[in-house]
Design a protein around this motif. Structure first.
Motif, PDB file in Angstrom:
ATOM      1  N   ASN A  91       7.913  86.821  52.585  1.00  0.00           N
ATOM      2  CA  ASN A  91       7.388  87.983  51.728  1.00  0.00           C
ATOM      3  C   ASN A  91       6.216  87.366  51.220  1.00  0.00           C
ATOM      4  OD1 ASN A  91       6.800  90.406  50.532  1.00  0.00           O
ATOM      5  ND2 ASN A  91       8.526  90.388  49.250  1.00  0.00           N
ATOM      6  N   THR A  92       5.010  87.761  51.511  1.00  0.00           N
ATOM      7  CA  THR A  92       3.899  87.062  50.945  1.00  0.00           C
ATOM      8  C   THR A  92       3.107  88.384  50.569  1.00  0.00           C
ATOM      9  OG1 THR A  92       1.818  85.998  51.325  1.00  0.00           O
ATOM     10  CG2 THR A  92       2.854  87.044  53.287  1.00  0.00           C
ATOM     11  N   THR A  93       2.347  88.105  49.100  1.00  0.00           N
ATOM     12  CA  THR A  93       1.713  89.044  48.785  1.00  0.00           C
ATOM     13  C   THR A  93       0.201  89.160  49.588  1.00  0.00           C
ATOM     14  OG1 THR A  93       0.437  87.324  47.128  1.00  0.00           O
ATOM     15  CG2 THR A  93       2.239  88.536  46.325  1.00  0.00           C
ATOM     16  N   ALA A  94      -0.019  88.211  50.558  1.00  0.00           N
ATOM     17  CA  ALA A  94      -1.017  88.342  51.335  1.00  0.00           C
ATOM     18  C   ALA A  94      -1.121  89.947  52.190  1.00  0.00           C
ATOM     19  CB  ALA A  94      -1.157  87.437  52.443  1.00  0.00           C
ATOM     20  N   ILE A  95       0.143  90.343  52.366  1.00  0.00           N
ATOM     21  CA  ILE A  95       0.343  91.617  52.836  1.00  0.00           C
ATOM     22  C   ILE A  95      -0.417  92.709  52.403  1.00  0.00           C
ATOM     23  CG2 ILE A  95       2.664  92.587  51.892  1.00  0.00           C
ATOM     24  CD1 ILE A  95       1.944  92.422  55.515  1.00  0.00           C
ATOM     25  N   LYS A  96      -0.862  92.547  51.343  1.00  0.00           N
ATOM     26  CA  LYS A  96      -1.626  93.546  50.534  1.00  0.00           C
ATOM     27  C   LYS A  96      -2.896  93.925  51.219  1.00  0.00           C
ATOM     28  CE  LYS A  96      -3.898  90.876  47.036  1.00  0.00           C
ATOM     29  NZ  LYS A  96      -3.416  89.561  47.418  1.00  0.00           N
ATOM     30  N   GLY A  97      -3.424  92.930  51.957  1.00  0.00           N
ATOM     31  CA  GLY A  97      -4.520  93.396  52.788  1.00  0.00           C
ATOM     32  C   GLY A  97      -4.504  94.263  53.800  1.00  0.00           C
ATOM     33  N   VAL A  98      -3.258  93.986  54.403  1.00  0.00           N
ATOM     34  CA  VAL A  98      -3.298  95.090  55.404  1.00  0.00           C
ATOM     35  C   VAL A  98      -2.937  96.723  54.685  1.00  0.00           C
ATOM     36  CG1 VAL A  98      -1.301  95.838  57.141  1.00  0.00           C
ATOM     37  CG2 VAL A  98      -1.676  93.407  56.964  1.00  0.00           C
ATOM     38  N   PHE A  99      -2.269  96.572  53.771  1.00  0.00           N
ATOM     39  CA  PHE A  99      -2.159  97.907  53.156  1.00  0.00           C
ATOM     40  C   PHE A  99      -3.622  98.404  52.526  1.00  0.00           C
ATOM     41  CE2 PHE A  99       2.520  96.142  52.231  1.00  0.00           C
ATOM     42  CZ  PHE A  99       2.881  97.083  53.065  1.00  0.00           C
ATOM     43  N   GLN A 100      -4.343  97.554  52.146  1.00  0.00           N
ATOM     44  CA  GLN A 100      -5.601  97.704  51.726  1.00  0.00           C
ATOM     45  C   GLN A 100      -6.545  98.474  52.954  1.00  0.00           C
ATOM     46  OE1 GLN A 100      -6.668  93.810  50.022  1.00  0.00           O
ATOM     47  NE2 GLN A 100      -6.689  94.832  47.797  1.00  0.00           N
ATOM     48  N   ARG A 101      -6.457  97.820  54.015  1.00  0.00           N
ATOM     49  CA  ARG A 101      -7.080  98.209  55.236  1.00  0.00           C
ATOM     50  C   ARG A 101      -6.452  99.753  55.551  1.00  0.00           C
ATOM     51  NH1 ARG A 101      -6.438  92.556  56.730  1.00  0.00           N
ATOM     52  NH2 ARG A 101      -4.839  93.260  58.113  1.00  0.00           N
ATOM     53  N   ILE A 102      -5.338  99.944  55.811  1.00  0.00           N
ATOM     54  CA  ILE A 102      -4.712 101.075  55.937  1.00  0.00           C
ATOM     55  C   ILE A 102      -4.985 102.225  54.934  1.00  0.00           C
ATOM     56  CG2 ILE A 102      -2.452 102.437  55.898  1.00  0.00           C
ATOM     57  CD1 ILE A 102      -1.214  99.742  57.197  1.00  0.00           C
TER      58      ILE A 102
END
Length: 154
Positions: A91-102
């Motif tokens: 679980n990484t906070t880098a996943i927020k980039g995916v959510f930002q793109r979505i």
């Protein structure tokens, strides 16, 4: 091809093998787990690799979660022709980039009311779309807060 524990660990931590398009440099790990499967895996080798990862990537983990790197060994060979395999879950906070793109893509489509009629025809309300968008933006904020959190020891 016979892999070593070190080679398998390197592959597990390589972002080119992640299932989401994220760069680990863009965030911090909250927790991670490495599971090794094979009949001849040394627990000492695995522990040494985990210690090296913890030391090498110490800045890439949040400081406020102790023991956030776990490992396990399953002493069963995965397949007849494969000596060992590994599974990496993190679980990484880098996943927020995916959510930002979505969120950005959704905002563009929602602004144009693209495909909205299909969902409305099935009984959805426009308010549900706005609520879903807010939930995604809240998730992005939450991951950013977790990344920025510091331990205060007084």
């Amino acid at each position: 091809v016979k892999l070593t524990v070190q080679e398998l660990t390197d592959q597990m931590w390589s972002s080119k093998n992640f299932l989401a398009n994220v760069r680990s440099d863009d965030g911090k790990y909250l927790a991670a787990s490495c599971s090794y499967r094979g009949s001849d895996i040394s627990s000492q080798e695995v522990e040494d690799e985990m210690a090296q990862i913890q030391q090498k990537l110490s800045e890439d983990f949040v400081s406020w979660i102790p023991s956030n790197l776990q490992s396990s060994i399953i002493n069963v060979q995965p397949l007849d022709d494969i000596a060992m395999s590994g599974t990496f879950v993190a679980n990484t906070t880098a996943i927020k980039g995916v959510f930002q793109r979505i969120s950005a893509q959704f905002a563009k489509m929602y602004k144009r009311k693209a495909f909205l009629h299909w969902y409305k025809g099935e009984g959805m309300d426009e308010m549900e779309f706005q609520e879903a968008d807010k939930n995604v933006r809240d998730l992005i904020t939450e991951y950013q807060d977790k990344q920025d959190a510091e331990v205060n020891i007084d």
